[in-house]
Design a protein around this motif. Structure first.
Motif, PDB file in Angstrom:
ATOM      1  N   GLN A 190      39.684  57.454  35.570  1.00 62.24           N
ATOM      2  CA  GLN A 190      40.279  56.163  35.910  1.00 62.24           C
ATOM      3  C   GLN A 190      41.641  56.402  36.537  1.00 62.24           C
ATOM      4  N   GLY A 191      41.857  55.771  37.678  1.00 63.93           N
ATOM      5  CA  GLY A 191      43.123  55.920  38.366  1.00 63.93           C
ATOM      6  C   GLY A 191      43.071  55.184  39.685  1.00 63.93           C
ATOM      7  N   ARG A 192      43.864  55.641  40.636  1.00 59.17           N
ATOM      8  CA  ARG A 192      43.931  54.956  41.931  1.00 59.17           C
ATOM      9  C   ARG A 192      42.912  55.550  42.899  1.00 59.17           C
ATOM     10  N   GLY A 193      42.081  54.679  43.462  1.00 62.39           N
ATOM     11  CA  GLY A 193      41.167  55.075  44.508  1.00 62.39           C
ATOM     12  C   GLY A 193      41.714  54.686  45.868  1.00 62.39           C
ATOM     13  N   VAL A 194      41.386  55.488  46.878  1.00 63.77           N
ATOM     14  CA  VAL A 194      41.768  55.203  48.263  1.00 63.77           C
ATOM     15  C   VAL A 194      40.503  55.296  49.104  1.00 63.77           C
ATOM     16  N   LEU A 195      40.197  54.230  49.830  1.00 63.77           N
ATOM     17  CA  LEU A 195      38.990  54.191  50.654  1.00 63.77           C
ATOM     18  C   LEU A 195      39.323  54.438  52.119  1.00 63.77           C
ATOM     19  N   VAL A 196      38.552  55.333  52.734  1.00 63.30           N
ATOM     20  CA  VAL A 196      38.594  55.529  54.179  1.00 63.30           C
ATOM     21  C   VAL A 196      37.229  55.120  54.712  1.00 63.30           C
ATOM     22  N   ASP A 197      37.213  54.131  55.598  1.00 59.66           N
ATOM     23  CA  ASP A 197      35.967  53.554  56.092  1.00 59.66           C
ATOM     24  C   ASP A 197      35.566  54.246  57.396  1.00 59.66           C
ATOM     25  N   LEU A 198      34.787  55.323  57.276  1.00 62.44           N
ATOM     26  CA  LEU A 198      34.331  56.063  58.450  1.00 62.44           C
ATOM     27  C   LEU A 198      33.328  55.251  59.263  1.00 62.44           C
ATOM     28  N   LEU A 231      39.744  60.026  46.498  1.00 63.83           N
ATOM     29  CA  LEU A 231      39.449  59.635  47.872  1.00 63.83           C
ATOM     30  C   LEU A 231      37.972  59.293  48.016  1.00 63.83           C
ATOM     31  N   LEU A 232      37.700  58.100  48.586  1.00 64.92           N
ATOM     32  CA  LEU A 232      36.334  57.642  48.807  1.00 64.92           C
ATOM     33  C   LEU A 232      36.094  57.472  50.298  1.00 64.92           C
ATOM     34  N   LEU A 233      34.925  57.913  50.753  1.00 66.54           N
ATOM     35  CA  LEU A 233      34.561  57.844  52.167  1.00 66.54           C
ATOM     36  C   LEU A 233      33.293  57.021  52.329  1.00 66.54           C
ATOM     37  N   ARG A 234      33.387  55.958  53.122  1.00 61.60           N
ATOM     38  CA  ARG A 234      32.197  55.161  53.421  1.00 61.60           C
ATOM     39  C   ARG A 234      31.658  55.561  54.791  1.00 61.60           C
ATOM     40  N   THR A 235      30.355  55.883  54.842  1.00 56.99           N
ATOM     41  CA  THR A 235      29.705  56.259  56.098  1.00 56.99           C
ATOM     42  C   THR A 235      28.619  55.278  56.509  1.00 56.99           C
ATOM     43  N   GLY A 236      28.178  54.413  55.613  1.00 62.13           N
ATOM     44  CA  GLY A 236      27.054  53.517  55.854  1.00 62.13           C
ATOM     45  C   GLY A 236      25.727  54.070  55.370  1.00 62.13           C
ATOM     46  N   PHE A 237      25.727  55.303  54.865  1.00 59.31           N
ATOM     47  CA  PHE A 237      24.487  55.952  54.441  1.00 59.31           C
ATOM     48  C   PHE A 237      23.820  55.208  53.287  1.00 59.31           C
ATOM     49  N   ALA A 238      24.588  54.820  52.276  1.00 62.27           N
ATOM     50  CA  ALA A 238      24.005  54.136  51.121  1.00 62.27           C
ATOM     51  C   ALA A 238      23.395  52.800  51.521  1.00 62.27           C
ATOM     52  N   GLU A 239      24.016  52.119  52.481  1.00 66.45           N
ATOM     53  CA  GLU A 239      23.449  50.859  52.957  1.00 66.45           C
ATOM     54  C   GLU A 239      22.117  51.084  53.661  1.00 66.45           C
ATOM     55  N   LEU A 240      22.025  52.187  54.401  1.00 66.42           N
ATOM     56  CA  LEU A 240      20.772  52.542  55.059  1.00 66.42           C
ATOM     57  C   LEU A 240      19.701  52.853  54.022  1.00 66.42           C
ATOM     58  N   VAL A 241      20.077  53.574  52.974  1.00 66.04           N
ATOM     59  CA  VAL A 241      19.153  53.866  51.875  1.00 66.04           C
ATOM     60  C   VAL A 241      18.636  52.568  51.257  1.00 66.04           C
ATOM     61  N   LEU A 242      19.535  51.627  50.980  1.00 65.47           N
ATOM     62  CA  LEU A 242      19.123  50.358  50.386  1.00 65.47           C
ATOM     63  C   LEU A 242      18.153  49.601  51.283  1.00 65.47           C
ATOM     64  N   SER A 243      18.378  49.659  52.580  1.00 66.75           N
ATOM     65  CA  SER A 243      17.527  48.911  53.508  1.00 66.75           C
ATOM     66  C   SER A 243      16.100  49.435  53.531  1.00 66.75           C
ATOM     67  N   MET A 244      15.882  50.655  53.036  1.00 65.01           N
ATOM     68  CA  MET A 244      14.555  51.274  53.088  1.00 65.01           C
ATOM     69  C   MET A 244      13.695  50.938  51.875  1.00 65.01           C
ATOM     70  N   GLN A 245      14.253  50.167  50.937  1.00 66.71           N
ATOM     71  CA  GLN A 245      13.469  49.611  49.830  1.00 66.71           C
ATOM     72  C   GLN A 245      12.649  50.664  49.078  1.00 66.71           C
ATOM     73  N   ARG A 246      13.329  51.743  48.677  1.00 67.50           N
ATOM     74  CA  ARG A 246      12.719  52.818  47.886  1.00 67.50           C
ATOM     75  C   ARG A 246      11.629  53.600  48.642  1.00 67.50           C
ATOM     76  N   GLN A 247      11.614  53.471  49.956  1.00 60.43           N
ATOM     77  CA  GLN A 247      10.695  54.240  50.806  1.00 60.43           C
ATOM     78  C   GLN A 247      11.543  54.968  51.862  1.00 60.43           C
ATOM     79  N   PRO A 248      12.313  55.965  51.435  1.00 65.54           N
ATOM     80  CA  PRO A 248      13.279  56.571  52.356  1.00 65.54           C
ATOM     81  C   PRO A 248      12.599  57.315  53.504  1.00 65.54           C
ATOM     82  N   ASP A 249      13.147  57.137  54.691  1.00 66.84           N
ATOM     83  CA  ASP A 249      12.726  57.862  55.882  1.00 66.84           C
ATOM     84  C   ASP A 249      13.662  59.060  56.020  1.00 66.84           C
ATOM     85  N   ALA A 250      13.192  60.216  55.589  1.00 66.46           N
ATOM     86  CA  ALA A 250      14.059  61.389  55.526  1.00 66.46           C
ATOM     87  C   ALA A 250      14.600  61.760  56.903  1.00 66.46           C
TER      88      ALA A 250
END
Length: 362
Positions: A190-198, A231-250
């Motif tokens: 627990q502490g301070r997080g810093v987000l960089v939105d790639l 430090l946290l980095l957002r790439t959009g990858f997790a959102e892409l994973v979610l959009s695949m509805q548990r059927q990931p396109d590797a």
């Protein structure tokens, strides 16, 4: 002492000869207070994917989705179970379950026992299986087999070796007697997080992020880090994973979004110099995997150079597959990059990784 020489660029011993926290030692009371001072709106956001995502095992053949099952007593499953069968006249109905879970299947922490290296800690020319601060494989990190040290043939390819069963251990037993994830749980994370939105800086095209690209993204968003920040980095990858509805396109996942270039020595040096206490991303492995730069002369090299640098050399835990879109949108609207992060892993003694349900508070 467990080592006479430490890896170049490492901090082994800097936090004490028996340290098992690494750079998370830098998260002290001051850093926690700095995190709390970022709480202004009273908004709490969950940074975890559902733990049955990404779905299947195409991203990692070893890791399978969680399997929920009822607990049983005398063969009877305890779901919708009337306790009147046990206590005549009782009106209670009980449901009770258990899970078989790959600890690093979804949103997770890597502990310092997750990745080590073949290294010569004694200075005798003999490489050994070693982890952060000199903790040893087969002594402190135990598994059911001693896989040996791969020899190298004349062409530089790894020679075959025969795994040897470790006497006195169950066929599937493994335990980290040191560096287990429970140490991060007790620390609290627990502490301070810093987000960089790639994603906001570069979109979701396939792109390697080295030092220069990271600095441009940080400058664009006004983000800066201090020792002890996470430090946290957002790439959009997790959102892409979610959009695949548990059927990931590797294929699509492996050819989309930004990822850190673990082979960029300037980036690795910045991680060292920055003093960050944890490095977290919404993608798989944080760094580009498999690497796109491999020595052509057959010289030894790490397949996961950023993992080696962070976990093995610095004792800096990695977070993978975190869900960061809602946090990124809120911070962008507020013109901020900092927040209070609370993200303890499971207090599961001996585990080398853990699922986590991180909470960002704004």
């Amino acid at each position: 002492m467990r080592w006479r020489q430490r890896p170049a660029g490492s901090n082994w011993g800097d936090f004490g000869p028996d340290d098992q926290l690494g750079r998370t030692n830098l998260i002290g009371p001051e850093q926690v207070r700095k995190g709390v001072q970022e709480v202004r709106e009273g908004i709490s956001l969950c940074l975890s994917l559902p733990l049955d995502y990404p779905g299947g095992n195409v991203l990692n053949a070893r890791r399978l989705p969680p399997q929920l099952r009822p607990t049983r007593r005398e063969g009877i499953p305890y779901v919708n179970f009337p306790l009147g069968h046990v206590y005549p006249g009782a009106t209670d109905v009980v449901s009770d379950d258990q899970v078989l879970l790959s600890l690093q299947y979804s949103t997770q922490w890597d502990s310092l026992a997750h990745v080590g290296a073949l290294f010569d800690p004694d200075g005798d020319g003999q490489p050994r299986t070693v982890y952060y601060n000199g903790y040893r494989g087969h002594e402190h990190i135990l598994g059911p087999q001693d896989h040996g040290i791969p020899a190298r043939d004349g062409d530089g390819a790894a020679a075959r070796y025969q795994p040897v069963c470790c006497a006195g251990r169950a066929p599937d037993e493994s335990v980290a007697r040191a560096l287990g994830v429970e140490h991060l749980a007790v620390k609290g994370m627990q502490g301070r997080g810093v987000l960089v939105d790639l994603e906001r800086a570069y979109g979701t095209d396939f792109r390697d992020i080295g030092y220069d690209e990271l600095m441009r993204a940080m400058e664009r968003s006004g983000a800066s880090v201090e020792p002890g920040d996470m430090l946290l980095l957002r790439t959009g990858f997790a959102e892409l994973v979610l959009s695949m509805q548990r059927q990931p396109d590797a294929h699509r996942l492996h050819h989309s979004c930004a990822a850190l270039d673990g082979g960029d020595e300037k980036l690795l040096q910045w991680i060292t110099d920055s003093g960050i206490a944890a490095l977290i991303a919404d993608n798989y492995a944080v760094e580009r995997h498999p690497p796109r730069r491999v020595p052509e002369d057959g010289a030894p090299y790490p397949v996961l150079p950023l993992h080696e640098h962070c976990l093995f050399k610095l004792g800096l835990p990695l977070g993978e597959l975190w869900y960061l879109k809602e946090l990124a949108d809120h911070l962008h609207a507020l013109g901020r990059t900092r927040f209070l992060l609370t993200a303890p892993p499971l207090r599961l003694p001996g585990a080398v990784g853990s699922p986590v349900t991180p909470i960002a508070t704004l």
